[in-house]
Write a protein that holds these residues in place. Sequence first.
Motif, PDB file in Angstrom:
ATOM      1  N   GLU A  98      -8.352  -6.769   2.077  1.00  0.00           N
ATOM      2  CA  GLU A  98      -8.177  -7.685   0.951  1.00  0.00           C
ATOM      3  C   GLU A  98      -9.473  -8.419   0.619  1.00  0.00           C
ATOM      4  O   GLU A  98      -9.757  -8.723  -0.543  1.00  0.00           O
ATOM      5  CB  GLU A  98      -7.076  -8.703   1.276  1.00  0.00           C
ATOM      6  CG  GLU A  98      -5.671  -8.140   1.250  1.00  0.00           C
ATOM      7  CD  GLU A  98      -5.241  -7.690  -0.133  1.00  0.00           C
ATOM      8  OE1 GLU A  98      -5.656  -8.335  -1.125  1.00  0.00           O
ATOM      9  OE2 GLU A  98      -4.500  -6.688  -0.231  1.00  0.00           O
ATOM     10  N   SER A 116      -0.483  -0.793   3.285  1.00  0.00           N
ATOM     11  CA  SER A 116      -0.760  -2.018   4.025  1.00  0.00           C
ATOM     12  C   SER A 116       0.558  -2.563   4.557  1.00  0.00           C
ATOM     13  O   SER A 116       1.627  -2.029   4.280  1.00  0.00           O
ATOM     14  CB  SER A 116      -1.455  -3.047   3.131  1.00  0.00           C
ATOM     15  OG  SER A 116      -0.645  -3.365   2.015  1.00  0.00           O
ATOM     16  N   ARG A 136      -6.772   2.562   7.869  1.00  0.00           N
ATOM     17  CA  ARG A 136      -7.744   3.561   8.320  1.00  0.00           C
ATOM     18  C   ARG A 136      -8.800   3.797   7.246  1.00  0.00           C
ATOM     19  O   ARG A 136      -8.492   3.945   6.071  1.00  0.00           O
ATOM     20  CB  ARG A 136      -7.013   4.870   8.625  1.00  0.00           C
ATOM     21  CG  ARG A 136      -7.899   6.020   9.112  1.00  0.00           C
ATOM     22  CD  ARG A 136      -7.003   7.205   9.383  1.00  0.00           C
ATOM     23  NE  ARG A 136      -7.680   8.347   9.947  1.00  0.00           N
ATOM     24  CZ  ARG A 136      -7.805   9.529   9.333  1.00  0.00           C
ATOM     25  NH1 ARG A 136      -7.308   9.676   8.115  1.00  0.00           N
ATOM     26  NH2 ARG A 136      -8.397  10.536   9.927  1.00  0.00           N
ATOM     27  N   TRP A 165     -11.152   1.514  11.625  1.00  0.00           N
ATOM     28  CA  TRP A 165      -9.951   0.778  11.249  1.00  0.00           C
ATOM     29  C   TRP A 165     -10.317  -0.670  10.949  1.00  0.00           C
ATOM     30  O   TRP A 165     -11.163  -1.256  11.625  1.00  0.00           O
ATOM     31  CB  TRP A 165      -8.920   0.818  12.375  1.00  0.00           C
ATOM     32  CG  TRP A 165      -8.351   2.179  12.634  1.00  0.00           C
ATOM     33  CD1 TRP A 165      -8.901   3.166  13.419  1.00  0.00           C
ATOM     34  CD2 TRP A 165      -7.143   2.727  12.111  1.00  0.00           C
ATOM     35  NE1 TRP A 165      -8.109   4.286  13.414  1.00  0.00           N
ATOM     36  CE2 TRP A 165      -7.012   4.046  12.626  1.00  0.00           C
ATOM     37  CE3 TRP A 165      -6.144   2.229  11.268  1.00  0.00           C
ATOM     38  CZ2 TRP A 165      -5.938   4.863  12.316  1.00  0.00           C
ATOM     39  CZ3 TRP A 165      -5.070   3.051  10.965  1.00  0.00           C
ATOM     40  CH2 TRP A 165      -4.976   4.355  11.482  1.00  0.00           C
ATOM     41  N   ILE A 166      -9.692  -1.219   9.909  1.00  0.00           N
ATOM     42  CA  ILE A 166      -9.857  -2.634   9.598  1.00  0.00           C
ATOM     43  C   ILE A 166      -8.474  -3.245   9.401  1.00  0.00           C
ATOM     44  O   ILE A 166      -7.495  -2.529   9.205  1.00  0.00           O
ATOM     45  CB  ILE A 166     -10.723  -2.874   8.345  1.00  0.00           C
ATOM     46  CG1 ILE A 166     -10.090  -2.207   7.113  1.00  0.00           C
ATOM     47  CG2 ILE A 166     -12.143  -2.392   8.568  1.00  0.00           C
ATOM     48  CD1 ILE A 166     -10.794  -2.544   5.815  1.00  0.00           C
ATOM     49  N   THR A 167      -8.407  -4.545   9.460  1.00  0.00           N
ATOM     50  CA  THR A 167      -7.135  -5.231   9.263  1.00  0.00           C
ATOM     51  C   THR A 167      -6.801  -5.298   7.774  1.00  0.00           C
ATOM     52  O   THR A 167      -7.675  -5.120   6.910  1.00  0.00           O
ATOM     53  CB  THR A 167      -7.183  -6.663   9.831  1.00  0.00           C
ATOM     54  OG1 THR A 167      -8.143  -7.418   9.071  1.00  0.00           O
ATOM     55  CG2 THR A 167      -7.568  -6.656  11.310  1.00  0.00           C
ATOM     56  N   ASP A 168      -5.522  -5.563   7.479  1.00  0.00           N
ATOM     57  CA  ASP A 168      -5.110  -5.743   6.088  1.00  0.00           C
ATOM     58  C   ASP A 168      -5.923  -6.855   5.428  1.00  0.00           C
ATOM     59  O   ASP A 168      -6.321  -6.748   4.257  1.00  0.00           O
ATOM     60  CB  ASP A 168      -3.620  -6.098   6.020  1.00  0.00           C
ATOM     61  CG  ASP A 168      -2.723  -4.939   6.420  1.00  0.00           C
ATOM     62  OD1 ASP A 168      -3.212  -3.798   6.469  1.00  0.00           O
ATOM     63  OD2 ASP A 168      -1.528  -5.181   6.683  1.00  0.00           O
ATOM     64  N   GLU A 169      -6.178  -7.912   6.185  1.00  0.00           N
ATOM     65  CA  GLU A 169      -6.921  -9.048   5.655  1.00  0.00           C
ATOM     66  C   GLU A 169      -8.367  -8.667   5.325  1.00  0.00           C
ATOM     67  O   GLU A 169      -8.928  -9.115   4.314  1.00  0.00           O
ATOM     68  CB  GLU A 169      -6.901 -10.216   6.653  1.00  0.00           C
ATOM     69  CG  GLU A 169      -5.533 -10.853   6.869  1.00  0.00           C
ATOM     70  CD  GLU A 169      -4.590 -10.002   7.693  1.00  0.00           C
ATOM     71  OE1 GLU A 169      -3.358 -10.225   7.588  1.00  0.00           O
ATOM     72  OE2 GLU A 169      -5.068  -9.120   8.445  1.00  0.00           O
ATOM     73  N   GLU A 170      -8.967  -7.840   6.173  1.00  0.00           N
ATOM     74  CA  GLU A 170     -10.341  -7.396   5.913  1.00  0.00           C
ATOM     75  C   GLU A 170     -10.404  -6.532   4.663  1.00  0.00           C
ATOM     76  O   GLU A 170     -11.380  -6.602   3.896  1.00  0.00           O
ATOM     77  CB  GLU A 170     -10.879  -6.635   7.126  1.00  0.00           C
ATOM     78  CG  GLU A 170     -11.202  -7.522   8.325  1.00  0.00           C
ATOM     79  CD  GLU A 170     -11.568  -6.710   9.561  1.00  0.00           C
ATOM     80  OE1 GLU A 170     -12.509  -7.124  10.274  1.00  0.00           O
ATOM     81  OE2 GLU A 170     -10.922  -5.668   9.821  1.00  0.00           O
ATOM     82  N   GLN A 174       1.095  -2.864   7.824  1.00  0.00           N
ATOM     83  CA  GLN A 174       1.225  -2.428   9.215  1.00  0.00           C
ATOM     84  C   GLN A 174       0.162  -3.078  10.096  1.00  0.00           C
ATOM     85  O   GLN A 174       0.052  -2.752  11.269  1.00  0.00           O
ATOM     86  CB  GLN A 174       1.134  -0.898   9.302  1.00  0.00           C
ATOM     87  CG  GLN A 174       2.245  -0.192   8.539  1.00  0.00           C
ATOM     88  CD  GLN A 174       2.154   1.317   8.648  1.00  0.00           C
ATOM     89  OE1 GLN A 174       1.374   1.849   9.433  1.00  0.00           O
ATOM     90  NE2 GLN A 174       2.948   2.011   7.870  1.00  0.00           N
ATOM     91  N   GLY A 175      -0.630  -3.956   9.498  1.00  0.00           N
ATOM     92  CA  GLY A 175      -1.617  -4.678  10.283  1.00  0.00           C
ATOM     93  C   GLY A 175      -3.014  -4.119  10.224  1.00  0.00           C
ATOM     94  O   GLY A 175      -3.988  -4.859  10.403  1.00  0.00           O
ATOM     95  N   ARG A 176      -3.140  -2.817   9.968  1.00  0.00           N
ATOM     96  CA  ARG A 176      -4.477  -2.226   9.915  1.00  0.00           C
ATOM     97  C   ARG A 176      -4.491  -1.051   8.952  1.00  0.00           C
ATOM     98  O   ARG A 176      -3.456  -0.452   8.649  1.00  0.00           O
ATOM     99  CB  ARG A 176      -4.945  -1.792  11.306  1.00  0.00           C
ATOM    100  CG  ARG A 176      -4.099  -0.706  11.968  1.00  0.00           C
ATOM    101  CD  ARG A 176      -4.681  -0.327  13.299  1.00  0.00           C
ATOM    102  NE  ARG A 176      -4.083   0.909  13.837  1.00  0.00           N
ATOM    103  CZ  ARG A 176      -4.648   1.680  14.741  1.00  0.00           C
ATOM    104  NH1 ARG A 176      -5.839   1.360  15.224  1.00  0.00           N
ATOM    105  NH2 ARG A 176      -4.059   2.777  15.163  1.00  0.00           N
TER     106      ARG A 176
END
Length: 239
Positions: A167, A182, A188, A160-165, A184-186
């Motif tokens: 982007e 995206s 898969r 799992w990574i964050t939305d920012e990662e 939801q914070g993360r």
Amino acid sequence: MTTLLFRDDAYLREVEAVVTGHTAEGGILCDRTIFYATGGGQPGDSGLLLWDGGRLSIATAVKAEGGQVALVPAEPVAMPPVGSRVIQRIDWDRRYRHMRVHTALHLLSVVIPLPVTGGQIGAERGRLDFDMPDPPADVAMLEDRLNALIGLDLKVSEDWITDEELEANPALVKTMSVRPPSGQGRVRLIRVGEGMSQVDLQPCGGTHVARTGEIGRVEIGKIEKKGRQNRRVTITLIG
């Protein structure tokens, strides 16, 4: 929200759940589910719903409001009341074939490293559409490379990574037509292989086999031209 048990264990075939509601369209909502809801080119699971005094065939599962999953009855019969304890049982043979095809398509995107413009998963075959102006020169070589990757019996895992990662790493996204969910914070990720043996890493919410060797041999069919630059590549499970 419905707890998506298939995310943690795609091999669950049966589970107990509680009915939390019914949709206006006649779907059944539960607090948790092993039924995959139609999305990302993968069909919803079919199966059975059992409860004290009742039995209902489920034709498919679809996404509902509020992050819920609705189980769609195969016929208009009495539904379990809200609060009922039910047993969910998926059509495992169909689901497992979806898992095999889905993972094989991830590997297809490795041997054909071009942007993906669409895709569809079935129980016998699946396809990816590629932004491919010219047809491949040697389809047999692609098929050999695909089956060689399958034969490596690589581990398939999630991360799992964050939305920012996400982007910050746009190259992870291979699909041009559908963006990963995206907000939801993360997000898969599905990883094929580990360490130096890793061959693929991309966002995906679907179900996959645990190792590529479970896919078995596949065959690449005729490559069809779909539009000016799109070409459709279909794979079929052999056995």
